[in-house]
Scaffold this motif. Sequence first.
Motif, PDB file in Angstrom:
ATOM      1  N   PRO A 181       0.787  -1.281  -0.018  1.00  0.00           N
ATOM      2  CA  PRO A 181      -0.001   0.134   0.051  1.00  0.00           C
ATOM      3  C   PRO A 181       0.919   1.151  -0.236  1.00  0.00           C
ATOM      4  O   PRO A 181       1.766   1.413   0.857  1.00  0.00           O
ATOM      5  N   ILE A 182       0.609   1.919  -1.071  1.00  0.00           N
ATOM      6  CA  ILE A 182       1.513   3.397  -1.088  1.00  0.00           C
ATOM      7  C   ILE A 182       0.553   4.630  -1.142  1.00  0.00           C
ATOM      8  O   ILE A 182      -0.513   4.505  -1.702  1.00  0.00           O
ATOM      9  N   PHE A 183       0.603   5.455  -0.027  1.00  0.00           N
ATOM     10  CA  PHE A 183      -0.336   6.819   0.170  1.00  0.00           C
ATOM     11  C   PHE A 183       0.655   7.869  -0.440  1.00  0.00           C
ATOM     12  O   PHE A 183       1.786   8.135   0.083  1.00  0.00           O
ATOM     13  N   ALA A 184       0.009   8.713  -1.253  1.00  0.00           N
ATOM     14  CA  ALA A 184       0.537  10.038  -1.516  1.00  0.00           C
ATOM     15  C   ALA A 184       0.468  11.096  -0.501  1.00  0.00           C
ATOM     16  O   ALA A 184      -0.756  11.147   0.189  1.00  0.00           O
ATOM     17  N   ILE A 185       1.454  11.510  -0.273  1.00  0.00           N
ATOM     18  CA  ILE A 185       1.495  12.799   0.729  1.00  0.00           C
ATOM     19  C   ILE A 185       1.525  14.224  -0.156  1.00  0.00           C
ATOM     20  O   ILE A 185       2.729  14.146  -1.012  1.00  0.00           O
TER      21      ILE A 185
END
Length: 753
Positions: free
Chosen positions: A706-710
Amino acid sequence: MIKFTYPTKYFFLMIDQSLPQTEAINTLLNNAYNNRSLDLPNSIVLAKKALQLSRNLNNQQLIGRSLNQLGLYYMIISDYANSTKHAKEAVACFTVIDDQLGIADSKYTIGSVHYKTDNYHEGLVCLIKAFHIYKKHDDFRNQSKVGKAIGTAYEYIGDQSNAFKFYKEAVKNARLVGDTNLESNVYNNLSGLLLKNNKTSYALKMIEHSIKLKKESGDTRGYGFAIYGRGKIHFALDDFEKAENDFLTAITTYNKVIEIMGACMAYNKLGKLYLKQDQLDKAEQAVLTGLNLSIKYNITITKIKGYHQLYIIYKKANQIKNAFKYLELYLTEKELIMNTQTQQVMDNYSLINKTNVLEHEALLQKEKQKIIEKKNEDDQKALKLKQEFLSVMSHEIRTPLHAMTTIVAILEDQVFGENKKLIESLQFASNNLISIVNNVLDFSKLDSKKTNLEVENTNFDTLCKNILNLHLNLAQSKGLKLVLKNNVPDTTNYLIDQTKLTQILSNLIGNAIKFTEKGKVTFKIKLKEKSATHDTLFIKIKDTGEGIPKKDLIEIFDSFSQIKPIMTKKQGGTGLGLAIVKELVKLHDSVIKVKSKEQKGSEFYFTIQLERIAPMVAKPKPIFNQLKNKLILLAEDTVMNATLITKVLSKWGIKTEHAVNGKVAVEYAKNKIYDFILMDLHMPEMNGIDATKLIRTESNINKDTPIFAITADVMTTKNNKEHAKLFNDILWKPIEIEKLYQAIAKEDVLNYN
């Protein structure tokens, strides 16, 4: 003379009583239109019946359609007064419901009436407007129909170049939709244009092809025009017998379908034919028949030709008195047209040599169109620059804000007593600053009416006191009193969009302090009216400042407006504050008003209706223990932000590895499996989007992590398909601690299951 009556034999045969009324009306209109070439009087009857039923239903779409068809049918039979009346009423109906194609249909009818009577310029304007609407909607069928009419109008005024251009375009569009009737209609006009340029063999081949297509389609009216066109070519070739037969056949055909203008043209040509053969009596009779029709139906183009023809006939017959009479009528009619500035030099008339007014107008229109296109292009560039500016500003402003709010969140659990209140004030101030930055950066969205209220359960007294506390230090530093007068009970909660109401009041209070050097600023709220569910509040911000000149009052709510006498360098400001206030108050279904006297002060006030709601029970803070011992890769180029996020994550038992840019993050992701990845989007060396694309490749061991954009970029959206494909979620800076936890925890549950 052409005569006709309206038969009623089809009235009830065309309506199936079992159909809903709208379907019955559509059936009537479809039958009327499809049979207009075979039985035009009956088409008028059916359209009238459809109009009556549509009015009974009060259906603007069907009323407009019925009126428009009647306008078209009356135009065909040269009843131009009724045609224009119905078409204009149709425009009004279609305008109410914003039906652009309906408006174009009506404009076509009005334009056709204009160029067939005495207003070529206005006719061309209407037709071109219709053409542009059809072009915008990719309606090739109607582009062909209107393009042919525009070509005809240009041909009437002597602009053969533009006429040929539109005829050619009309043929192309007719072929696109496979409509041979439309195609052959244009061939009639093109053959006439070729004939004027002495290309008789090409003209004859073209008109013969048109006649063939008309026979195949059964278009009686169109067949009449094609036969008439061939008669003109035979006449030019001095084949008088064939020409006479064609003109007489065309007249007979026009009589069947009640085509008045076509009959006038054919009678006039027949008169010319007889004149050339010195058959003056027959020439006079033919031209007079056509002229009487032209006068009765106000068909100016054929009326002028008729006057001129009779002048020549009587002159040749040595009937000087009659010759002079028709010459005078001819010159009077021409002068009348020229005085209205809508007529240009007409082919075959050497008695008038005036400037080609319409050609000049057409050139001006082209230049205007170029300017419009250039402006649209510049607007697009400006929009792109604006979006890029918003993106950069969003990132640059929100990144330090992220650090500020994260520090507050960390300190919140470590401070007690009086200092706790300071932290709470700092928390409110920082959150409010974030909200204001968001709204200013997104002002274009607000200005385009795409912003909605996002209400939540709010204690009104607490909100007002927090807003007041925001400005208290600034007021005190200037020696001003900042007074809150609020008669709303302190236990009252409303559904409020805190961000937007705070921004309204902060702008007004901030301005009042800014422009007041001595005295006080009063923030007053009065409970004006109560209903079963709502309260109406009167809100006023009053100051004792220098006031606003009367002449400037109407400008102060404009975007980027800074009133010169009062907006000094010392006071500063972007000029957006009151413009935002105006739009946000409007969003609350209210209007901001102002009273001001120079050197006395100003009052800004408005009313607002809010829905009461029971106070919300405070939620206990979540216990952050679900993510203990998880490993996160954090890609963040700002060291302070990385440090603060790492500290927050460590409170939840999460281990963090920090990559200083996207390129380093990709290298880390090749060698170790992480539970989650937090990816900043704006980084040097390699941005977060490119880095994520490389991590998502099959060869990378973290391709399913899982990759979360910040991001601090307000232009980034969750609706972006590319972003949705790459990232599990998007988190905006300044990151809200609970939202960060919830996003990661939610993904953790999904992966565990």
